[in-house]
Design a protein around this motif. Structure first.
Motif, PDB file in Angstrom:
ATOM      1  N   LEU A 163      46.175  15.892-139.464  1.00 51.61           N
ATOM      2  CA  LEU A 163      45.313  14.801-139.909  1.00 51.61           C
ATOM      3  C   LEU A 163      46.079  13.517-140.197  1.00 51.61           C
ATOM      4  O   LEU A 163      45.623  12.423-139.851  1.00 51.61           O
ATOM      5  CB  LEU A 163      44.515  15.236-141.138  1.00 51.61           C
ATOM      6  N   LEU A 164      47.256  13.614-140.857  1.00 47.36           N
ATOM      7  CA  LEU A 164      48.005  12.399-141.155  1.00 47.36           C
ATOM      8  C   LEU A 164      48.483  11.717-139.882  1.00 47.36           C
ATOM      9  O   LEU A 164      48.390  10.487-139.743  1.00 47.36           O
ATOM     10  CB  LEU A 164      49.190  12.724-142.064  1.00 47.36           C
ATOM     11  N   GLN A 194      47.868   7.467-135.814  1.00 45.13           N
ATOM     12  CA  GLN A 194      47.689   7.087-134.415  1.00 45.13           C
ATOM     13  C   GLN A 194      46.432   6.255-134.219  1.00 45.13           C
ATOM     14  O   GLN A 194      46.435   5.264-133.493  1.00 45.13           O
ATOM     15  CB  GLN A 194      47.628   8.342-133.547  1.00 45.13           C
ATOM     16  N   ARG A 195      45.344   6.669-134.873  1.00 46.82           N
ATOM     17  CA  ARG A 195      44.101   5.922-134.721  1.00 46.82           C
ATOM     18  C   ARG A 195      44.219   4.519-135.312  1.00 46.82           C
ATOM     19  O   ARG A 195      43.669   3.564-134.774  1.00 46.82           O
ATOM     20  CB  ARG A 195      42.943   6.671-135.385  1.00 46.82           C
ATOM     21  N   THR A 196      44.934   4.401-136.428  1.00 50.39           N
ATOM     22  CA  THR A 196      45.120   3.085-137.032  1.00 50.39           C
ATOM     23  C   THR A 196      45.886   2.176-136.083  1.00 50.39           C
ATOM     24  O   THR A 196      45.515   1.005-135.879  1.00 50.39           O
ATOM     25  CB  THR A 196      45.863   3.215-138.366  1.00 50.39           C
ATOM     26  N   TRP A 197      46.949   2.704-135.487  1.00 49.83           N
ATOM     27  CA  TRP A 197      47.741   1.911-134.545  1.00 49.83           C
ATOM     28  C   TRP A 197      46.923   1.518-133.319  1.00 49.83           C
ATOM     29  O   TRP A 197      46.945   0.363-132.897  1.00 49.83           O
ATOM     30  CB  TRP A 197      48.970   2.713-134.132  1.00 49.83           C
ATOM     31  N   ARG A 198      46.169   2.465-132.766  1.00 55.60           N
ATOM     32  CA  ARG A 198      45.442   2.224-131.520  1.00 55.60           C
ATOM     33  C   ARG A 198      44.213   1.340-131.711  1.00 55.60           C
ATOM     34  O   ARG A 198      43.703   0.770-130.745  1.00 55.60           O
ATOM     35  CB  ARG A 198      45.012   3.562-130.899  1.00 55.60           C
ATOM     36  N   LEU A 199      43.718   1.220-132.935  1.00 58.15           N
ATOM     37  CA  LEU A 199      42.534   0.405-133.191  1.00 58.15           C
ATOM     38  C   LEU A 199      42.861  -0.933-133.857  1.00 58.15           C
ATOM     39  O   LEU A 199      42.306  -1.968-133.483  1.00 58.15           O
ATOM     40  CB  LEU A 199      41.537   1.173-134.059  1.00 58.15           C
ATOM     41  N   LEU A 213      36.238  17.177-129.885  1.00 63.32           N
ATOM     42  CA  LEU A 213      36.801  17.907-128.758  1.00 63.32           C
ATOM     43  C   LEU A 213      38.322  17.853-128.742  1.00 63.32           C
ATOM     44  O   LEU A 213      38.974  18.728-128.178  1.00 63.32           O
ATOM     45  CB  LEU A 213      36.237  17.353-127.450  1.00 63.32           C
ATOM     46  N   ALA A 214      38.911  16.821-129.346  1.00 62.13           N
ATOM     47  CA  ALA A 214      40.368  16.739-129.450  1.00 62.13           C
ATOM     48  C   ALA A 214      40.913  17.642-130.548  1.00 62.13           C
ATOM     49  O   ALA A 214      42.111  17.923-130.570  1.00 62.13           O
ATOM     50  CB  ALA A 214      40.792  15.290-129.707  1.00 62.13           C
ATOM     51  N   ALA A 215      40.054  18.077-131.477  1.00 65.09           N
ATOM     52  CA  ALA A 215      40.419  19.018-132.554  1.00 65.09           C
ATOM     53  C   ALA A 215      41.688  18.597-133.294  1.00 65.09           C
ATOM     54  O   ALA A 215      42.705  19.274-133.242  1.00 65.09           O
ATOM     55  CB  ALA A 215      40.571  20.423-131.977  1.00 65.09           C
ATOM     56  N   PRO A 216      41.648  17.487-134.059  1.00 69.77           N
ATOM     57  CA  PRO A 216      42.851  17.025-134.761  1.00 69.77           C
ATOM     58  C   PRO A 216      43.025  17.620-136.160  1.00 69.77           C
ATOM     59  O   PRO A 216      43.864  17.143-136.924  1.00 69.77           O
ATOM     60  CB  PRO A 216      42.603  15.521-134.858  1.00 69.77           C
ATOM     61  N   SER A 252      37.434  13.873-144.595  1.00 68.50           N
ATOM     62  CA  SER A 252      36.348  14.831-144.855  1.00 68.50           C
ATOM     63  C   SER A 252      36.469  16.113-144.051  1.00 68.50           C
ATOM     64  O   SER A 252      35.704  17.057-144.292  1.00 68.50           O
ATOM     65  CB  SER A 252      34.993  14.181-144.540  1.00 68.50           C
ATOM     66  N   MET A 253      37.382  16.176-143.114  1.00 66.85           N
ATOM     67  CA  MET A 253      37.470  17.334-142.227  1.00 66.85           C
ATOM     68  C   MET A 253      37.686  18.656-142.954  1.00 66.85           C
ATOM     69  O   MET A 253      37.088  19.674-142.570  1.00 66.85           O
ATOM     70  CB  MET A 253      38.541  17.113-141.161  1.00 66.85           C
ATOM     71  N   PRO A 254      38.523  18.715-144.002  1.00 64.23           N
ATOM     72  CA  PRO A 254      38.646  19.998-144.716  1.00 64.23           C
ATOM     73  C   PRO A 254      37.313  20.486-145.284  1.00 64.23           C
ATOM     74  O   PRO A 254      37.014  21.684-145.234  1.00 64.23           O
ATOM     75  CB  PRO A 254      39.655  19.685-145.821  1.00 64.23           C
TER      76      PRO A 254
END
Length: 405
Positions: free
Chosen positions: A77-78, A83-88, A70-73, A164-166
């Protein structure tokens, strides 16, 4: 313009709220291992715990996948991966060194493997070198993440998904997904159930649940599958209408499946050795029980999503605050539970007063630490997964947004 998916926010809050009840229950359920056990354990608790634990973590991973969709990133992607690495990972490292240590200390002292004295224990723990055998869960690594295992698992799945998104955006993949979402109910329910059953029958005997990340292949298969399913299904807008329309049937199917599954477990305990059921070979009962277990898991997930969309997709006044509070409460709750059981157990408070105080103390402790410290101090906020500016509302817990575009 964006429209907030309040139901996904609310389901996440509710799912993590259940962790307080579940992890408190782990201290009181008989015959199940936990970091510390009360003197007041009960066998009957196994049944509600089994009812919950077959879907509770899968729901969290599915919600995480949905939130990412739903956030459609896809166009960043980079940046998204960073951001996900920092937040987790920052909260994981901080949690392992600061929040979690009280758990192995209480576990080790209660079992007689650690000498009392938290300061000395902490200095030794921070050296990250192996402890004497059985000092606490994870002694061989010198340090443990205990309940924070969810963070590295989610981080790994998120990075794999981002890479894998592409591929997942190719036209033929989208067409196949759309066809699956329109497929007859027997396929919409049966195909994922068959996959999950295969994981349970083939991987679980070889790789039982460990929470250690490396070698935890059954858990990776199961959680990775529902995480990916959440992402893929949420990209198809029509799927929400479908889970809403099927919510009653899904819930009924889930209740039938769990009744059969738990009934088989109960029969195995109560039937005499010469019962007719034992004449049927295990080669039938084992796959049948596994299929009921996974049918319960999948239909319960879909039922929760359907009922959540109907009942929870509205701007509750408490939801923005609770959405921000989820991450800090998740990090804090089990350390408070273990500490409270450790402190209250010698007092002999009884089988009802003690767990009531544990639950109440955990809720109050999480609330006070979040409200008075974590959310108000800028440099502490990122350590608990929040953005540094106190007035800035996060788009979602664990760094995943839930707005539709």
């Amino acid at each position: 313009m964006t429209t907030r998916r309040h139901d996904i926010d609310a389901l996440r809050v509710i799912a993590f709220g259940l962790l307080i009840l579940y992890h408190t229950g782990m201290a009181y359920v008989a015959d199940w291992g936990f970091h510390i056990k009360s003197a007041h354990t009960a066998e009957w608790l196994q049944w509600p715990m089994l009812f919950m634990n077959r879907w509770r973590m899968c729901l969290l991973f599915m919600i995480s996948g949905i939130a990412i969709a739903l956030a459609a990133p896809e166009g960043r992607l980079l940046r998204f991966a960073g951001q996900r690495t920092w937040r987790l990972m920052l909260p994981l490292v901080f949690g392992m060194f600061v929040v979690v240590p009280i758990q192995p200390y209480c576990e080790g002292v209660a079992s007689g493997h650690v000498v009392p004295g938290f300061g000395e224990f902490l200095l030794r723990y921070w050296q990250v070198r192996p402890w004497p055998p059985h000092s606490f869960t994870g002694w061989e690594h010198g340090i443990t993440w205990n309940h924070l295992w969810y963070l590295p698992y989610l981080w790994a799945y998120t990075l794999i998904l981002a890479a894998s998104m592409p591929l997942l955006s190719l036209p033929w993949v989208r067409s196949a997904l759309a066809a699956f979402c329109r497929a007859p109910a027997v396929l919409f329910i049966g195909a994922p159930t068959a996959v999950l059953t295969g994981f349970l029958l083939c991987l679980h005997p070889l790789y039982p649940d460990s929470g250690a990340f490396f070698g935890d292949w059954y858990q990776h298969a199961k959680y990775g599958f529902v995480f990916l399913a959440g992402y893929l299904l949420a990209r198809e807008g029509a799927v929400w209408d479908r889970v809403v329309s099927m919510r009653k049937g899904m819930l009924a199917t889930a209740m039938i499946a769990v009744t059969v599954w738990l009934g088989l477990r109960l029969a195995g305990q109560l039937l005499p050795p010469d019962a007719i059921a034992y004449r049927i070979p295990d080669s039938f009962w084992h796959p049948f029980a596994a299929s009921m277990e996974t049918l319960y898991l999948w239909t319960m997930l879909l039922a929760i999503l359907g009922w959540g969309k109907v009942l929870l997709d509205r701007p509750f006044r408490w939801l923005p605050y609770a959405t921000e509070a989820v991450y800090p409460w998740y990090m804090l709750h089990q350390s408070l539970i273990v500490l409270l059981v450790f402190v209250l157990k010698p007092m002999g408070l009884g089988a009802w007063l003690e767990p009531t105080l544990v639950i109440g103390g955990t809720v109050v402790g999480c609330a006070l630490l979040h409200e008075l410290v974590i959310r108000r101090v800028a440099f502490i906020r990122p350590l608990f997964g929040l953005k540094a500016r106190p007035g800035e509302v996060s788009r979602g817990s664990f760094g995943t947004g839930v707005a539709t575009r």
